[in-house]
Write a protein that holds these residues in place. Structure first.
Motif, PDB file in Angstrom:
ATOM      1  N   ILE A   1      15.985  29.033  88.634  1.00  0.00           N
ATOM      2  CA  ILE A   1      14.572  29.005  89.030  1.00  0.00           C
ATOM      3  C   ILE A   1      14.273  30.100  90.040  1.00  0.00           C
ATOM      4  CG2 ILE A   1      12.826  27.603  90.205  1.00  0.00           C
ATOM      5  CD1 ILE A   1      14.203  25.131  88.979  1.00  0.00           C
ATOM      6  N   HIS A   2      15.211  30.370  90.954  1.00  0.00           N
ATOM      7  CA  HIS A   2      14.979  31.397  91.963  1.00  0.00           C
ATOM      8  C   HIS A   2      14.803  32.782  91.339  1.00  0.00           C
ATOM      9  CE1 HIS A   2      15.756  28.383  94.897  1.00  0.00           C
ATOM     10  NE2 HIS A   2      17.050  28.358  94.748  1.00  0.00           N
TER      11      HIS A   2
ATOM     12  N   THR B   1      17.306  38.657  76.093  1.00  0.00           N
ATOM     13  CA  THR B   1      18.634  38.155  76.439  1.00  0.00           C
ATOM     14  C   THR B   1      18.516  36.724  76.943  1.00  0.00           C
ATOM     15  OG1 THR B   1      19.369  40.376  77.094  1.00  0.00           O
ATOM     16  CG2 THR B   1      20.682  38.513  77.875  1.00  0.00           C
ATOM     17  N   LEU B   2      19.349  35.849  76.420  1.00  0.00           N
ATOM     18  CA  LEU B   2      19.445  34.484  76.936  1.00  0.00           C
ATOM     19  C   LEU B   2      20.563  34.439  77.963  1.00  0.00           C
ATOM     20  CD1 LEU B   2      18.955  31.419  77.032  1.00  0.00           C
ATOM     21  CD2 LEU B   2      20.440  31.197  75.025  1.00  0.00           C
ATOM     22  N   VAL B   3      20.224  34.048  79.194  1.00  0.00           N
ATOM     23  CA  VAL B   3      21.203  33.900  80.265  1.00  0.00           C
ATOM     24  C   VAL B   3      21.334  32.415  80.572  1.00  0.00           C
ATOM     25  CG1 VAL B   3      21.814  34.483  82.635  1.00  0.00           C
ATOM     26  CG2 VAL B   3      20.612  36.160  81.209  1.00  0.00           C
ATOM     27  N   HIS B   4      22.556  31.899  80.464  1.00  0.00           N
ATOM     28  CA  HIS B   4      22.800  30.464  80.618  1.00  0.00           C
ATOM     29  C   HIS B   4      23.632  30.223  81.875  1.00  0.00           C
ATOM     30  CE1 HIS B   4      24.494  26.491  78.752  1.00  0.00           C
ATOM     31  NE2 HIS B   4      23.686  26.279  79.765  1.00  0.00           N
TER      32      HIS B   4
ATOM     33  N   LEU C   1      11.624  30.518  81.862  1.00  0.00           N
ATOM     34  CA  LEU C   1      12.599  29.453  82.070  1.00  0.00           C
ATOM     35  C   LEU C   1      12.557  28.488  80.895  1.00  0.00           C
ATOM     36  CD1 LEU C   1      14.544  28.531  84.430  1.00  0.00           C
ATOM     37  CD2 LEU C   1      12.711  26.975  85.105  1.00  0.00           C
ATOM     38  N   ARG C   2      13.656  28.411  80.154  1.00  0.00           N
ATOM     39  CA  ARG C   2      13.743  27.411  79.089  1.00  0.00           C
ATOM     40  C   ARG C   2      13.927  26.010  79.658  1.00  0.00           C
ATOM     41  NH1 ARG C   2      17.293  29.129  73.800  1.00  0.00           N
ATOM     42  NH2 ARG C   2      16.356  31.179  73.389  1.00  0.00           N
ATOM     43  N   ASP C   3      14.802  25.906  80.646  1.00  0.00           N
ATOM     44  CA  ASP C   3      15.108  24.656  81.336  1.00  0.00           C
ATOM     45  C   ASP C   3      15.803  25.051  82.629  1.00  0.00           C
ATOM     46  OD1 ASP C   3      17.963  25.002  80.782  1.00  0.00           O
ATOM     47  OD2 ASP C   3      17.537  24.307  78.752  1.00  0.00           O
TER      48      ASP C   3
END
Length: 519
Positions: A432-433, A420-423, A446-448
């Motif tokens: 980050i957390h 799943t991608l979460v944006h 983390l993608r970004d």
């Protein structure tokens, strides 16, 4: 024993308040009423109520009696509150039902709005959380009378005609971002004033510029100098005007509403947030005689009043973010759990997304909230085989998926088969957390700064984790620990008290095993 008294200096009431919060949490953890604790320690219920509010000096003898009655050390020998940690025995099924408390974000907005009223404001069933305590400290430092009823169910606020702006509790104000919402009501009463820099969660850079853009049409000019916002108000008279917000933010919208409500005249606000706490604020202002058209839409038309002197009672609506927290507890532990008094209007997209992921749940018929406006339901979740959604999960302004509910989908996605991608496009620091979930066995990358890939299903296992410095990620880690096999420790959990009242005890009432300890 020498009857030495622990006293907080008048300008720093935090120590007594924090000790009171520890006592309140320990009492509720023992499922004990104030009257029962009072009987055990040999005092009155009203005295226990004052102690829990931080409004009564405490002797060491009284602290010892309370500690004995609760079977828990409240403070260290030095008298300072200890750091709190949670020990979680995970892997347990939850069961039963639990009611959603009133909204934290609505409560702080209503407390700020109480400055508009020269009469008596009574707020019912306000959550007893740290964020509320900090705003109350600021109000009291300004000269407002703020008192809780003996049963803790009613909070009464009376703002004086002459506020002591030079006496503002800067320490309390700097620890909450909600203090920004003082800009609107104060700008309607004063030609010049100052507010401390706003604080709150560590969520990356959060500019106040949208607030300033929203307030400039009211003649409000703000300059930041030496840790303070210096505010000048050129003109408090507002002819008919239209304001377009550059950001559809909740607190930005609330600030513009409060500024418009504080002045005679008609103001149209476009690109307004129609989110739950904004609606609560509008419902409250209507009781004060402020006309608000377009509630629940992105265009509001407000007819303000420069002088408001009313006696008003209001019940804040239930918190959709707390509802999502409790639903998540049931989902990640594979439990059958009922969450009652859930504000369905602000959970529909979340439920639709969960249905797409394969969650089985039931929703009751709708019924009314105490404020007479919010629609409530009971939601029961059942153990389900979850799968990753085809599309990414991302937040949007209401009526989209709530930005504060987005972190809960990270731990839910960790329980689902697939990636799943979460944006999280709003906060550049919060994603980050959530990487701390990897400490418990989750596959989160983390993608970004805004995007996470979450691959499941996860077999969570116990671990020791330091609490993230942001409220929702901190609760997400705690919920993952409920699903983890074995023992977990979450350290330095004070931030959870910013937005949740007695969360540990409430989860334990459903069958969780969470123990508080201090060092």
């Amino acid at each position: 024993m020498t009857d030495t008294t622990i006293v907080a200096p008048p300008t720093t009431p935090a120590p007594l308040r924090e000790v009171g919060a520890l006592i309140r949490g320990a009492r509720k953890g023992r499922s004990m009423t104030q009257a029962q604790l009072a009987e055990r320690v040999g005092t009155s219920q009203s005295a226990i109520n004052r102690i829990e509010q931080g409004g009564q000096n405490l002797s060491l003898e009284m602290l010892t009696r309370i500690s004995d009655a609760l079977d828990q050390q409240i403070v260290s020998i030095g008298g300072a509150p200890q750091r709190a940690h949670l020990r979680v025995q995970g892997g347990r099924k939850l069961s039963g039902s639990i009611a959603v408390n009133s909204s934290k974000n609505a409560a702080v907005a209503l407390l700020c709005a109480s400055l508009l009223n020269r009469g008596v404001t009574r707020l019912h069933r306000v959550a007893r959380i740290v964020e509320v305590d900090r705003i109350i400290d600021v109000l009291r430092s300004l000269g407002a009378s703020v008192t809780w009823s003996e049963d803790g169910e009613v909070l009464e606020i009376v703002a004086p005609s002459d506020l002591r702006l030079d006496a503002i509790d800067a320490d309390a104000a700097r620890r909450t971002r909600s203090v920004l919402m003082f800009l609107g009501p104060l700008s309607g009463r004063f030609d010049a004033f100052r507010l401390p820099y706003a604080g709150g969660c560590d969520l990356g850079t959060r500019t106040v510029e949208p607030h300033l853009i929203a307030l400039r049409p009211f003649g409000v000019d703000v300059e930041a100098t030496n840790g303070w916002y210096e505010v000048d108000v050129a003109n408090k008279d507002v002819p008919t005007k239209s304001i377009v917000l550059t950001e559809r933010g909740d607190t930005v919208t609330e600030n513009a509403i409060l500024a418009a409500a504080a002045r005679d005249g008609v103001t149209t606000i476009r690109n307004a947030s129609p989110n739950y706490m904004v609606q609560d604020l509008c419902f409250f202002l209507e009781l004060l005689g402020v006309q608000v058209e377009g509630i629940g839409t992105t265009t509001l038309r407000i007819t303000g009043r420069s002088v408001i002197d009313e006696v008003v009672d209001y019940w804040p609506s239930e918190d959709p973010v707390e509802a999502m927290s409790l639903l998540t507890a049931g989902i990640v532990t594979g439990s059958t759990l009922t969450v009652t008094r859930a504000p369905i209007e602000f959970l529909e997209i979340e439920l639709a997304t969960l249905a797409e992921m394969g969650l089985r749940f039931d929703v009751s018929e709708e019924y009314g909230a105490a404020n007479g406006r919010t629609r409530l339901v009971d939601i029961t979740v059942h153990p389900s085989e979850l799968h990753a959604p085809i599309d990414k999960i991302h937040a949007m302004p209401f009526p989209g998926l709530n930005i504060d509910n987005l972190p809960f989908f990270v731990v839910i996605a960790a329980c689902a088969t697939g990636t799943t991608l979460v944006h999280d496009w709003v906060y550049e620091g919060r994603a980050i957390h959530l990487l701390d979930l990897t400490r418990l066995g989750a596959n989160v990358t983390l993608r970004d700064p805004h995007r996470l890939d979450v691959t499941g299903p996860t077999h969570f296992s116990g671990a020791e984790v330091s609490c993230p410095p942001a409220l929702r990620p901190a609760v997400v880690i705690l919920l993952a620990m409920l699903a983890a096999k074995g023992e977990s420790v979450l350290r330095n959990v004070g931030i959870i008290a910013r937005g949740y009242e007695g969360l540990q005890e409430r989860l334990n009432s459903l069958g969780a095993s969470i123990e508080t300890f201090h060092d």
